[in-house]
Design a protein around this motif. Sequence first.
Motif, PDB file in Angstrom:
ATOM      1  N   LEU A  67       1.916  -1.699  -6.002  1.00  0.00           N
ATOM      2  CA  LEU A  67       3.244  -2.258  -5.632  1.00  0.00           C
ATOM      3  C   LEU A  67       3.313  -2.054  -4.073  1.00  0.00           C
ATOM      4  O   LEU A  67       4.211  -2.430  -3.430  1.00  0.00           O
ATOM      5  CB  LEU A  67       4.192  -1.076  -6.384  1.00  0.00           C
ATOM      6  N   GLU A  68       2.401  -1.179  -3.655  1.00  0.00           N
ATOM      7  CA  GLU A  68       2.441  -0.877  -1.979  1.00  0.00           C
ATOM      8  C   GLU A  68       1.744  -2.154  -1.308  1.00  0.00           C
ATOM      9  O   GLU A  68       2.339  -2.393  -0.288  1.00  0.00           O
ATOM     10  CB  GLU A  68       1.419   0.170  -1.584  1.00  0.00           C
ATOM     11  N   ASN A  69       1.329  -3.131  -1.992  1.00  0.00           N
ATOM     12  CA  ASN A  69       0.656  -4.409  -1.594  1.00  0.00           C
ATOM     13  C   ASN A  69       1.578  -5.329  -1.631  1.00  0.00           C
ATOM     14  O   ASN A  69       2.118  -5.817  -2.644  1.00  0.00           O
ATOM     15  CB  ASN A  69      -0.433  -4.771  -2.087  1.00  0.00           C
ATOM     16  N   LYS A  70       2.347  -5.391  -0.446  1.00  0.00           N
ATOM     17  CA  LYS A  70       3.379  -6.589  -0.387  1.00  0.00           C
ATOM     18  C   LYS A  70       3.024  -8.099  -0.321  1.00  0.00           C
ATOM     19  O   LYS A  70       4.018  -8.765  -0.434  1.00  0.00           O
ATOM     20  CB  LYS A  70       4.439  -6.448   1.003  1.00  0.00           C
ATOM     21  N   GLU A  71       1.984  -8.361  -0.297  1.00  0.00           N
ATOM     22  CA  GLU A  71       1.348  -9.572  -0.352  1.00  0.00           C
ATOM     23  C   GLU A  71       1.319 -10.178  -1.686  1.00  0.00           C
ATOM     24  O   GLU A  71       1.076 -11.304  -1.883  1.00  0.00           O
ATOM     25  CB  GLU A  71       0.026  -9.697   0.332  1.00  0.00           C
ATOM     26  N   SER A  73       2.972 -10.296  -5.754  1.00  0.00           N
ATOM     27  CA  SER A  73       4.135  -9.856  -6.517  1.00  0.00           C
ATOM     28  C   SER A  73       3.478  -9.424  -8.156  1.00  0.00           C
ATOM     29  O   SER A  73       2.757  -9.958  -8.847  1.00  0.00           O
ATOM     30  CB  SER A  73       4.882 -11.162  -6.791  1.00  0.00           C
TER      31      SER A  73
END
Length: 335
Positions: A67-71, A73
Motif C-alpha cells: 500500500l506504500e507503493n502509490k504506483e 492500485s
Amino acid sequence: MMSERPSLVDIVLAVNRIRSKLCVTPVVTSTCLNDLTGRNIYLKCENLHKTGSFKCRGALNTVIKALENKEISISGFVTHSSGNHGQALAWSAKSVNLPCSVVVPVGTPLVKTNAIESYNAELVLCPPTPAARLETCNKIGHEKNYMIVPPFDHPDVIAGQGTIAVEFLKQVEDLDAIFVPVSGGGMISGIAIYAKQINPNIRIYACVPEGKMLSECLKSCERLWPNPPAFLNTKAEAIRLQQCGEITFPIMCDLVEKEVFTIDDASMIAATKFAFERLKLVVELASGCALAAILSDQLKTLDKNIKNIGVILCGGNIDINKLPWIENETKTKDI
C-alpha cells in the motif's frame, strides 16, 4: 516470481512497519528444560501473537509495503495456506479495509478455517496438494485482480518473519543457536539473514518432520526433492510441505546449519503435550517439532560451547477438541 532476497535493512524497515500493530512476543525460560538439556533454553512465544502464529509478521509487512507503493492500485489480497498464513493475511487485509481470499486444502483444521472466516475473508477449499493450492490461488488472483501474497516465498514475507530475530537478539543478547521449525522456509530465512549479520557465529538449526529430505538438500545445495511438490505424511499440518521455496532455499544453503533435526510425529506430540503440562503454553505440533529437537538425543552431539539456545514456538493454533495425544495415546512417547 521475484527472486531477490531481503537484506538486513529490509528487515529493520519491516520492524518499523509492523510495530504499531503487533506486540513484542515474550521469551520464556524453564528450569525443567535447562535441567533436561544441560543448556540454557529460551522459548520465543510466537504462539501468543495476533492470529496465533508468527505469520502475521510477514503478512502484515507485505500488505503495508504494497500500500506504500502509490504506483500500483491494490484491490485485495489472495493466498494459499495450510491455515496460519491464511489467518494472518485475512487479519492484515481486514486491518487496512481490503478484501481477501484464502485457499486452503480440504482437511485443514476447523480452528484455522473458522478463524480465517472470522476476519471476513473468503475461504476457498481445494484438493490437498501443493499444486492445487497454488493453481487455485493464481486463478483467484487473476480473476479478481488481487495481489498474491505467498506464504513464504516472497522477499517482503521473509523480511517480516526476520523481525523475530530483531526482537529475540535484543531479549537474549548471547544466544549461541536458534532452533526453527521449517516448512517452506520463510521464517528460518528471515531469522538467519538478520541473526548471522548481527552475530556471524550464531548457529541456525532447522527442525523438520520425517521425509523432508532437508539435510540431503542442504548438504548438496541442490533441490533433490521429487516433483510434483508433495505434502509430507505428518500430523503437523503447518509444516507438511516437503519442498522449500525457490527464494528461501538458497538463503538456507548459505546461512543455515547443514545438520538438520528430523523429528517423528510421536516425538512432536510428546513435546507439544509437555508444553501444555509443564510449560503451561498452548502450542501446535509445528512448535512441538522445535521443542522435540532440543529434547532429542541428537542435541547431546552438538558442540558443548552451544550453551544458550533459542527455540521458536511458531504457533498455537491447535484444535483443542482433537488433541493429538488423546487421538494417539498408545503411540505417544513420554518425555
